[in-house]
Scaffold this active site. Structure first.
Site, PDB file in Angstrom:
ATOM      1  N   ASP A  98      23.255  82.110  21.404  1.00 29.45           N
ATOM      2  CA  ASP A  98      22.357  81.586  20.377  1.00 29.45           C
ATOM      3  C   ASP A  98      22.941  81.856  18.990  1.00 29.45           C
ATOM      4  O   ASP A  98      22.265  82.358  18.113  1.00 29.45           O
ATOM      5  CB  ASP A  98      20.965  82.200  20.538  1.00 29.45           C
ATOM      6  CG  ASP A  98      19.876  81.327  19.916  1.00 29.45           C
ATOM      7  OD1 ASP A  98      20.189  80.174  19.546  1.00 29.45           O
ATOM      8  OD2 ASP A  98      18.743  81.790  19.793  1.00 29.45           O
ATOM      9  N   GLY A 108       8.586  84.604  14.543  1.00 26.01           N
ATOM     10  CA  GLY A 108       9.340  83.767  15.471  1.00 26.01           C
ATOM     11  C   GLY A 108       8.535  83.600  16.734  1.00 26.01           C
ATOM     12  O   GLY A 108       7.446  84.139  16.859  1.00 26.01           O
ATOM     13  N   GLY A 109       9.069  82.866  17.655  1.00 27.05           N
ATOM     14  CA  GLY A 109       8.380  82.652  18.919  1.00 27.05           C
ATOM     15  C   GLY A 109       8.124  83.956  19.651  1.00 27.05           C
ATOM     16  O   GLY A 109       7.150  84.102  20.361  1.00 27.05           O
ATOM     17  N   GLY A 117       7.453  86.806  18.287  1.00 22.93           N
ATOM     18  CA  GLY A 117       6.387  87.550  17.628  1.00 22.93           C
ATOM     19  C   GLY A 117       6.741  87.759  16.162  1.00 22.93           C
ATOM     20  O   GLY A 117       7.590  87.059  15.618  1.00 22.93           O
TER      21      GLY A 117
END
Ligand code: NAG
Ligand code: NAG
Ligand code: NAG
Ligand code: NAG
Ligand code: NAG
Ligand code: NAG
Ligand code: NAG
Ligand code: NAG
Ligand code: NAG
Ligand code: NAG
Length: 837
Positions: A624, A509-510, A512
């Site tokens: 989220d 993911g963004g 890591g």
């Protein structure tokens, strides 16, 4: 032959060009000092650091202690030594050129037995300007292992050619420093004036003003290191600051095609900065007119200098791009056409602004969006951005932020306050507290499980606000066996993941990578290893630890531990063998879930969210909620994951929390998006999208579909309002779904997706309705054996959803963070057994 010559002259030209770019400026003054070092140290970016003793141009007084480490972990060999000062000391640099100089200070608290450098408190002053006031590495750096501070200081004025750097330990503490850089600025690097925001006549920038670099951003491009900048600056990527990743798309061109017209030199910004940009993504949003927004956390009460770098690398012709630029919601440039300034494309241009960041605000919001004046395709670009704090009337760059205890400012601030408070409380106070705590524990009934001491636990941070006071006990485990997240050694984690073996990667993911690992005690875990470069990541990392440490619930993913050693940010969770709910719905070859399983999963997730909203003494908004963040264990028990974006909800006297819009495209509450006001109902909206996704087995946003179908919320709501939701359900459910159950489910989702938060149900209501839908399904399942199944949807749907196009899930738009915690598991152990509830 001719082409040979052509090629040759091209080579010559490009060599000449490269020279003109790389070697065009040699600073008059250039000091690179390795504090405490004893030999010249040459770095691979061309800088040579000299020791700070025995040099006549650099005078150090009085003498001090040198601390050396054999463990050179820093990015520069520079960090092997540092100098420690026990009393007020100065470095005096004699410069050749009067004027502004860059001053860079390197801090790396070398591990050593004699001094605790991390907790040292000291102030730094340069030529009368306070650069750091009662600075503490531990409080500022947030567990990063090193810190680089960059300032611009005027040297000169009263016939002096000296730059005097003074380090003063606070009270009986010590000061330390690892490296110093002093570099004279090229002429014209700073113009005399800048445009004020709100826009008015240009204002003068005082020559004696000092600056501190807050952010230096390479829009749409990679990290640029000192190697890539003639003045050894660092340019960070912009993605971590983007409020919505989906709104922007990076564009780039060959750096050598960037032209520098008169007045702009490569020292203003390297061509690598101008060669990349963010432009408007033609994201599959209905409205093509939107802004790209970046938010930067700054200190309030200061004036900031903002330099924007532009270069039209997207247009085919002159005068075809015009856009608006906003700073803090105020217009900065209106219908700005770069080519009207540069008269050519791919030509560098920059504009300077100053803006006051008033007390009570802690961010600078930069937005670009299409102009509405012209009949041009909507687009906007930004190539680079610099934000610098300007010293105030008291000649300070470090405000009295220490006294600011008003209001809750998020985890960074909280922790900061904790550390400050702690460092202020002298030994006796601590001793008293310890005694009191020990006494308390002693007198308590031995029933309560003992809490691990954990740095991130909500210590009594809510100073002076008894209403929101958090008592650790109130969050105590509902499943005591799991214990609180603990600090894990890096070596332990490395072992658990076989030195981060790529074959153990569960997902990326963004934030890591996520690895599967086995701890020493045999517990299988998911290890989320953060990208240490990302400042945003750091905030989310903290948030997640803080949130998860105080939350325990059967339907929330448990944090087992974390590691902040060296540059690492690692979170260790319980391993969820089933992976994400999303994977079970589409985009994989997992067997389809039955309706009953889907209902049970939705109920589990709803329970988790309901607990977040109401279970703890302060309500927590997840922010989220999406199918990728609902994870399943081997029994398909749903657990809500990823608290990186979570926020404490509104307190009693507030109706909402104002905040920058974050979250994932397709799941965003439209009201939140419009008004940036966050309530629990924003989670309810996102959960409504999840319900539709579960029903239709397709992504929330699928750009490959016809326009009216792209957004599941819109599309499913259309069918639901028509009363024919069954037309679009997952074909796998055909024939097994009870119509009443489906109706109840559809109604619930519809209510969740109401336009206005007040019209949406609470998670408690949602939960109740879903349980009712499950009962309807189960009741009908019992009678179906002996009755004809007329109450079921017939097998063949009139319309088949094009599920094969769900591949665009990779375009899944995650704001600011990868958040796919342990989602894509290659190692599902699938026991399709929804028992144990
Ligand atoms: C003193 O420092 C300057 C600037 O870093 C350097 O150029 C010079 O070589 C040093 N002199 C000695 C004797 O180390
Ligand atoms: C200082 O110099 C000595 C010998 O010149 C060397 O052995 C030692 O490793 C040096 N120390 C550091 C920290 O560079
Ligand atoms: C070097 O680092 C290791 C592990 O971080 C530590 O055990 C050791 O004590 C350190 N040595 C020195 C000299 O600081
Ligand atoms: C330093 O000491 C003085 C007097 O002893 C005290 O008033 C002050 O609060 C201390 N400052 C800090 C930062 O501890
Ligand atoms: C910022 O505030 C100062 C003092 O309040 C004022 O003099 C200055 O004009 C303001 N600057 C801008 C750009 O608004
Ligand atoms: C630019 O975007 C592409 C595709 O979206 C991505 O792979 C790449 O990493 C991005 N580059 C930078 C520097 O962000
Ligand atoms: C930065 O510089 C290094 C070394 O000169 C080079 O290999 C690299 O490609 C450069 N990167 C960028 C983005 O300029
Ligand atoms: C910009 O506007 C939004 C919503 O209109 C608000 O939440 C935010 O605080 C504003 N930002 C600034 C810096 O004024
Ligand atoms: C862009 O942002 C500005 C300032 O916040 C706002 O006034 C404007 O309406 C926004 N434009 C669009 C298209 O959303
Ligand atoms: C300057 O310092 C004084 C007290 O030392 C304080 O009252 C004042 O607000 C400060 N001014 C600025 C602009 O920070």
């Amino acid at each position: 032959m001719a082409s040979c010559i052509g090629l040759f002259s091209l080579c010559v030209l490009s060599v000449l060009w490269a020279r003109s770019v790389i070697a065009s400026f040699v600073p008059v003054d250039c000091f690179f000092i390795d504090c405490g070092g004893n030999e010249t140290r040459k770095l691979d970016d061309g800088r040579t650091f000299q020791p700070d003793s025995g040099n006549s141009t650099v005078v150090l007084s009085p003498t001090s202690h040198i601390v050396a480490s054999k463990n050179v972990t820093g990015p520069l060999g520079l960090y092997a030594t540092c100098r420690v000062f026990t009393e007020t000391s100065t470095y005096t640099f004699t410069v050749k050129k009067i004027g502004r100089h860059w001053l860079r200070l390197h801090f790396y608290p070398v591990e050593n037995p004699d001094y605790n450098l991390k907790s040292a408190v000291f102030s730094v002053v340069a030529n009368g300007i306070t650069l750091l006031h009662e600075f503490s590495f531990a409080a500022i750096s947030g567990k990063r292992s090193s810190l680089l501070k960059e300032f611009i200081i005027e040297v000169g004025g009263l016939s002096s050619n000296k730059l005097v750097l003074t380090l003063s330990p606070t009270n009986r503490s010590i000061a330390f420093l690892n490296g110093i850089e002093v570099i004279s600025l090229p002429d014209n690097q700073f113009p005399e004036t800048a445009i004020p925001i709100p826009v008015g006549p240009a204002v003068e920038i005082q020559t004696n003003a000092a600056f501190e670099t807050a952010f230096r951003i390479n829009m749409g491009g990679p990290l640029l290191t000192p190697r890539n900048d003639t003045l050894w600056r660092i340019w960070e990527p912009d993605r971590p600051f983007l409020l919505s990743l989906a709104s922007a798309r990076n564009v780039s061109t060959n750096p050598s095609s960037v032209k520098y017209p008169a007045g702009v030199s490569v020292e203003i910004a390297p061509n690598w900065v101008y060669a990349t940009a963010e432009e408007m993504a033609d994201a599959n949003v209905g409205d093509q007119r939107f802004n790209i927004s970046w938010a930067f956390r700054v200190d309030c009460g200061f004036t900031y200098f903002i330099r924007m770098h532009f270069c039209d690398i997207v247009s085919e012709a002159l005068n075809t791009l015009a856009f608006n630029v906003y700073i803090n919601n105020q217009s900065a440039l209106n219908s700005f056409d770069i080519s009207s300034k540069t008269m050519q494309l791919s030509s560098a241009y920059f504009v300077d602004f100053v803006v006051n960041v008033s007390t009570g605000s802690d961010q600078i919001l930069i937005q670009i969006g299409p102009s509405n004046l012209r009949n041009l395709p909507p687009n906007a670009v930004l190539n680079g951005l610099e934000i610098m704090k300007i010293s105030n009337h008291n000649n300070s760059l470090d405000g009295s932020s220490y006294a600011d205890f008003t209001g809750f400012k998020g985890p960074m601030k909280m922790n900061f306050i904790v550390l400050t408070v702690l460092s202020c409380l002298a030994g006796i106070t601590l001793l008293l507290i310890t005694i009191a705590v020990v006494l308390c524990l002693y007198l308590r009934h031995p029933k309560k499980p003992k809490q691990h001491p954990l740095a991130w636990l909500p210590l009594p941070t809510h100073v002076g606000n008894s209403e929101t006071k958090v008592s650790i006990g109130s969050f105590a485990s509902t499943s005591p066996s799991l214990g609180l997240g603990r600090v894990l050694a890096f070596s332990e984690i490395r072992e658990a993941t076989k030195n981060f073996d790529e074959s153990l990667v569960l997902g990326v993911g963004g934030f890591g990578k996520v690895y599967k690992g086995v701890l020493e005690n045999g517990v299988v875990v998911a290890v989320k290893r953060g990208n240490p470069r990302s400042q945003q990541g750091l905030v989310e990392f903290r948030t997640e630890i803080e949130m998860l440490s105080k939350l325990r619930h059967r339907h929330l993913v448990s944090l087992i531990g974390y590691c902040e050693e060296l540059n690492e940010m690692i979170l260790v969770y319980e391993f969820m063998a089933g992976g994400s709910l999303r994977k079970h719905l589409y985009g994989s070859d997992l067997p389809p879930l039955t309706w009953k399983q889907r209902l049970e999963i939705c109920i589990g997730a709803a329970k988790g969210l309901h607990y977040l909203h109401t279970g703890a003494s302060e309500s927590i908004i997840h922010r989220d909620v999406k199918t990728a963040n609902i994870l399943l264990d081997e029994n398909l028990t749903a657990k809500v994951a990823d608290f990186g974006l979570s926020k404490l909800g509104p307190t009693l006297d507030q109706t909402h929390v104002s905040t920058a819009v974050k979250g994932s495209f397709g799941y965003l509450d439209p009201e939140y998006f419009r008004r940036q006001q966050l309530t629990e109902k924003s989670d309810v909206y996102s959960f409504g999208v999840v319900l539709m996704e579960v029903l239709c087995a397709r992504p929330a946003i699928n750009p490959a579909l016809p326009r009216e179908q792209v957004n599941i919320a819109e599309w499913a709501m259309n069918w639901q309002k028509k009363g024919h939701l069954e037309q679009i359900i997952d074909p796998h459910l055909m024939g097994s779904v009870n119509l009443d159950s489906l109706r109840k489910f559809g109604e619930t989702a519809q209510k969740c997706l109401a336009d206005h938060g007040v019209e949406r149900p609470t998670m408690g209501d949602v939960l109740w309705n879903l349980e009712y839908a499950l009962q309807l399904q189960e009741a009908s399942a019992q009678t179906v054996a002996d009755e004809s199944s007329t109450n079921y949807i017939p097998d063949i749907p009139e319309w088949t959803p094009p599920i094969e196009s769900s591949d665009c899930e990779n375009a899944d738009i995650v704001s600011n963070q990868g958040s796919d915690a342990a989602t894509t598991s290659a190692v599902f152990s699938l026991l399709m057994n929804p028992k144990g509830r």
